[in-house]
Enzyme design. Structure first.
Site, PDB file in Angstrom:
ATOM      1  N   ASP A   1      10.725  -7.041   8.360  1.00 45.36           N
ATOM      2  CA  ASP A   1      10.255  -6.031   7.335  1.00 45.36           C
ATOM      3  C   ASP A   1      10.146  -4.368   7.925  1.00 45.36           C
ATOM      4  O   ASP A   1       9.818  -3.672   7.212  1.00 45.36           O
ATOM      5  CB  ASP A   1       8.919  -6.382   6.558  1.00 45.36           C
ATOM      6  CG  ASP A   1       7.850  -6.851   7.538  1.00 45.36           C
ATOM      7  OD1 ASP A   1       7.882  -7.445   8.363  1.00 45.36           O
ATOM      8  OD2 ASP A   1       6.610  -6.204   7.137  1.00 45.36           O
TER       9      ASP A   1
ATOM     10  N   GLY B   1      -4.549  -1.930  -0.438  1.00 48.37           N
ATOM     11  CA  GLY B   1      -3.538  -0.650  -0.934  1.00 48.37           C
ATOM     12  C   GLY B   1      -3.966   0.698  -0.180  1.00 48.37           C
ATOM     13  O   GLY B   1      -3.246   1.580  -0.583  1.00 48.37           O
TER      14      GLY B   1
ATOM     15  N   ARG C   1       5.368  10.075   3.306  1.00 43.58           N
ATOM     16  CA  ARG C   1       6.664   9.518   3.972  1.00 43.58           C
ATOM     17  C   ARG C   1       8.075   9.716   3.370  1.00 43.58           C
ATOM     18  O   ARG C   1       8.127   9.546   2.320  1.00 43.58           O
ATOM     19  CB  ARG C   1       6.452   8.062   4.649  1.00 43.58           C
ATOM     20  CG  ARG C   1       7.403   7.579   5.477  1.00 43.58           C
ATOM     21  CD  ARG C   1       7.048   6.238   6.176  1.00 43.58           C
ATOM     22  NE  ARG C   1       7.076   4.892   5.027  1.00 43.58           N
ATOM     23  CZ  ARG C   1       6.876   3.715   5.498  1.00 43.58           C
ATOM     24  NH1 ARG C   1       6.588   3.382   6.664  1.00 43.58           N
ATOM     25  NH2 ARG C   1       6.687   2.881   4.738  1.00 43.58           N
TER      26      ARG C   1
ATOM     27  N   ARG D   1      14.965  -2.572   4.143  1.00 38.95           N
ATOM     28  CA  ARG D   1      14.715  -3.055   5.659  1.00 38.95           C
ATOM     29  C   ARG D   1      15.535  -4.520   5.477  1.00 38.95           C
ATOM     30  O   ARG D   1      16.030  -4.876   4.536  1.00 38.95           O
ATOM     31  CB  ARG D   1      13.302  -3.496   5.562  1.00 38.95           C
ATOM     32  CG  ARG D   1      12.434  -2.373   5.165  1.00 38.95           C
ATOM     33  CD  ARG D   1      11.201  -2.821   4.227  1.00 38.95           C
ATOM     34  NE  ARG D   1      10.392  -1.738   3.723  1.00 38.95           N
ATOM     35  CZ  ARG D   1       9.218  -1.275   4.498  1.00 38.95           C
ATOM     36  NH1 ARG D   1       8.995  -1.678   5.507  1.00 38.95           N
ATOM     37  NH2 ARG D   1       8.717  -0.221   3.883  1.00 38.95           N
TER      38      ARG D   1
ATOM     39  N   ARG E   1       0.931  -1.230   0.070  1.00 39.75           N
ATOM     40  CA  ARG E   1       0.011  -0.010  -0.061  1.00 39.75           C
ATOM     41  C   ARG E   1       0.954   1.333   0.052  1.00 39.75           C
ATOM     42  O   ARG E   1       0.367   2.243   0.500  1.00 39.75           O
ATOM     43  CB  ARG E   1      -0.862  -0.140   1.278  1.00 39.75           C
ATOM     44  CG  ARG E   1      -0.057  -0.036   2.496  1.00 39.75           C
ATOM     45  CD  ARG E   1      -0.698   0.241   3.647  1.00 39.75           C
ATOM     46  NE  ARG E   1       0.069  -0.098   4.630  1.00 39.75           N
ATOM     47  CZ  ARG E   1      -0.157  -0.209   5.932  1.00 39.75           C
ATOM     48  NH1 ARG E   1      -1.314   0.253   6.436  1.00 39.75           N
ATOM     49  NH2 ARG E   1       0.635  -0.876   7.109  1.00 39.75           N
TER      50      ARG E   1
HETATM   51  P1  AMP Z   1       2.895  -3.696   8.049  1.00 41.17           P
HETATM   52  O1  AMP Z   1       2.036  -4.568   9.080  1.00 41.17           O
HETATM   53  O2  AMP Z   1       2.193  -2.377   8.009  1.00 41.17           O
HETATM   54  O3  AMP Z   1       4.313  -3.660   8.254  1.00 41.17           O
HETATM   55  O4  AMP Z   1       2.464  -4.341   6.696  1.00 41.17           O
HETATM   56  C1  AMP Z   1       3.009  -5.603   6.359  1.00 41.17           C
HETATM   57  C2  AMP Z   1       2.667  -6.203   4.938  1.00 41.17           C
HETATM   58  O5  AMP Z   1       1.466  -6.201   4.576  1.00 41.17           O
HETATM   59  C3  AMP Z   1       3.447  -5.164   3.858  1.00 41.17           C
HETATM   60  O6  AMP Z   1       3.874  -6.032   2.794  1.00 41.17           O
HETATM   61  C4  AMP Z   1       2.146  -4.213   3.604  1.00 41.17           C
HETATM   62  O7  AMP Z   1       2.552  -3.701   2.386  1.00 41.17           O
HETATM   63  C5  AMP Z   1       1.093  -4.916   3.454  1.00 41.17           C
HETATM   64  N1  AMP Z   1      -0.309  -4.417   3.669  1.00 41.17           N
HETATM   65  C6  AMP Z   1      -0.269  -3.795   5.049  1.00 41.17           C
HETATM   66  N2  AMP Z   1      -1.619  -3.063   4.902  1.00 41.17           N
HETATM   67  C7  AMP Z   1      -2.077  -3.073   3.455  1.00 41.17           C
HETATM   68  C8  AMP Z   1      -3.210  -2.647   2.823  1.00 41.17           C
HETATM   69  N3  AMP Z   1      -4.167  -2.065   3.284  1.00 41.17           N
HETATM   70  N4  AMP Z   1      -3.177  -3.313   1.445  1.00 41.17           N
HETATM   71  C9  AMP Z   1      -2.303  -3.963   0.804  1.00 41.17           C
HETATM   72  N5  AMP Z   1      -1.148  -4.204   1.773  1.00 41.17           N
HETATM   73  C10 AMP Z   1      -1.007  -4.095   2.895  1.00 41.17           C
HETATM   74 MG    MG Z   2       5.653  -2.662   7.239  1.00 40.76          MG
END
Ligand code: AMP
Ligand code: MG
Length: 490
Positions: free
Chosen positions: A248, A122, A172, A179, A89
């Site tokens: 990540d 996204g 951002r 990472r 996203r």
């Molecule tokens: P995060 O927990 O924010 O670190 O995200 C973990 C993974 O989930 C990463 O690959 C993000 O890009 C994906 N992700 C989180 N929220 C969304 C969303 N709303 N749509 C698509 N991918 C997401």
């Molecule tokens: Mg993340």
């Protein structure tokens, strides 16, 4: 609209990313532009705030010179390896070289699906965008390495979470978005050439001194270990709990990244966990150094194949590097505690003195930020003990500790007013308290009222000054406003 892009990541091999355009949104509106940061980046803030700028910030228009990509990465999420995550996203518009000569990524978060979105939409909701804006800017003002918030806009569209919520995009800025998980992406595929390319790229970007060194990969690992040890120590000094220290979400630059369910603790309790999804307390406050080291060991594993001609030679090097984390962390942590306590000299008994105070704070559910802040005055004058004592369920518990502390301060000598001033530069008066952050988000999301967000943002910009006005931004939450759970809202 012209932004001074100078892209490098999008020129790496095709395996590193996917080219993807942001998905246009209905009716973008500006929430906030970070004027100081914009200027730092050589961007005129009024251009960003203009209708055309808002279209760019919402992903409706791609500025000249941008080369939008979604970066590929993998990662361990709560200890489980996921070979492909990637920007699901977020879209990197490109890089600019700022006024100080530093290369900075400009990324839209919440700008629509990418090939890495899996089942996600996204998109981002306004609440988490405001949370990241407040928390990351507060960290920056506290002097802690962090990604920054350049802008927030609403999209005019709703996103579906537990409920329908207003959508938003955060812009951002990061010194890079590489990472630990980016290395894991290539290692998991056995792509040694990709790993080497990535390592050389980040070395050129973050550790240029190492670029020509024959043992540069080992030394790069050392550098990342050192940055993370310093970073996590700084988190501990302000009571910050990241909440999702997945690999990540650990940047090799040493910046705090990915403000999901993060929070600052009120009452000191080393076991504190806020994140609703952290059932086992893996990412609890006191566990953060252990987890950081675990994540770095995963980075070390990735580098084994390029660090030395054979794994037999590489393994002891990597182990030695990872083993330095604890001492580096302990040293940085203790040095910070000394500064928080007003100690200029280093003595054997300092760690025990600091730990004794922390233990008493835990037993007495004393507010972490306020104890240290009020100690500044108490250091200068024992007559100012009252406000510190009041923070302890049993005030005599503080008295017993303070007696030892004063002996230590007296032995060191020095000017009391100078000490107080130095302590006030270490111990913030204001942190982004959870109940305040939640209230600011609620006002914005439920009522379209940005005033609480603006007011909180303003006091967080100068966290070492006593906040003016009657709002009580320094105060802990009254019992009925305590926040125990935070949600990443993805
Ligand atoms: P995060 O927990 O924010 O670190 O995200 C973990 C993974 O989930 C990463 O690959 C993000 O890009 C994906 N992700 C989180 N929220 C969304 C969303 N709303 N749509 C698509 N991918 C997401
Ligand atoms: Mg993340």
């Amino acid at each position: 609209m012209h932004l001074p892009f100078d892209n490098s990541y999008s020129r790496l091999p095709a395996t590193f990313f996917t080219r993807v355009m942001p998905t246009p949104v209905q009716a973008p509106r500006l929430v906030k532009v970070n004027e100081t940061l914009a200027r730092e980046l050589g961007i005129d803030p009024s251009v960003l705030a203009s209708p055309e700028g808002v279209e760019v910030l919402a992903g409706r228009r791609v500025p000249e010179g941008a080369d939008p990509i979604a970066m590929a990465y993998a990662g361990h999420q709560f200890g489980q390896f996921v070979p492909q995550l990637g920007d699901g996203r977020a879209i990197l518009l490109g890089e600019v070289v700022d006024r100080a000569g530093r290369r900075r990524d400009i990324q839209l978060k919440g700008s629509g699906p990418t090939p890495f979105s899996r089942r996600g939409d996204g998109r981002a909701a306004l609440g988490p965008v405001l949370r990241e804006y407040l928390a990351s800017e507060a960290m920056a003002a506290l002097g802690i390495p962090t990604t920054r918030a350049l802008a927030a806009v609403t999209t005019g569209e709703m996103v579906v979470r537990d409920a329908f919520l207003p959508g938003a995009v955060l812009t951002r800025v990061a010194s890079s978005h590489v990472r630990v998980g980016t290395f894991q992406f290539f290692a998991a595929r056995g792509d040694v050439e990709g790993l080497r390319r990535l390592a050389d790229y980040v070395i050129a970007r973050h550790d240029p001194d190492l670029a020509d060194a024959p043992d540069r990969y080992r030394r790069f690992l050392d550098a990342v270990v050192a940055r993370q040890a310093a970073l996590v120590a700084r988190w501990m000094h302000v009571g910050f709990i990241h909440g999702v220290m997945n690999t990540d979400n650990m940047a090799v630059s040493g910046e705090t990244i990915d403000y999901g369910p993060c929070a600052f603790m009120d009452a000191y309790d080393p076991e504190t966990v806020f994140s609703s999804i952290d059932h086992a307390g893996r990412y609890a406050y006191a566990n953060q150094p252990v987890i950081a080291q675990w994540n770095l060991a995963r980075l070390a594993e990735c580098l084994l194949t390029i660090m030395a001609p054979t794994p037999e030679e590489a393994l002891p090097m990597a182990q030695a590097s990872i083993a330095t984390f604890r001492e580096r962390f302990d040293e940085a942590y203790l040095a910070g505690l000394r500064r928080k306590l007003g100690l200029r000299e280093a003595r054997e008994e300092d760690a025990a003195l600091a730990q004794d105070l922390l233990d008493r704070m835990a037993t007495n559910t004393a507010d972490f930020t306020l104890v240290f802040r009020r100690l500044c005055d108490a250091a200068a004058d024992p007559a100012a003990d009252g406000p510190v004592r009041d923070l302890f369920i049993d005030p005599t518990s503080f008295d017993a500790w303070a007696a030892t502390w004063r002996v230590r301060l007296a032995a060191e000598g020095g000017d009391a007013m100078e000490r107080r001033a130095a302590m006030r530069r270490e111990n913030p008066a204001v942190i982004p308290r959870n109940h305040r952050v939640e209230a600011a988000i609620e006002a914005a999301v439920e009522r379209g009222d940005l005033a609480p967000f603006e007011a909180l943002h303003a006091v967080l910009a100068t966290p070492f000054d006593e906040p003016a006005g009657p709002e009580g931004f320094a105060a802990p939450p009254p019992p009925d406003q305590r926040v125990y759970r935070t949600f990443c809202g993805t």
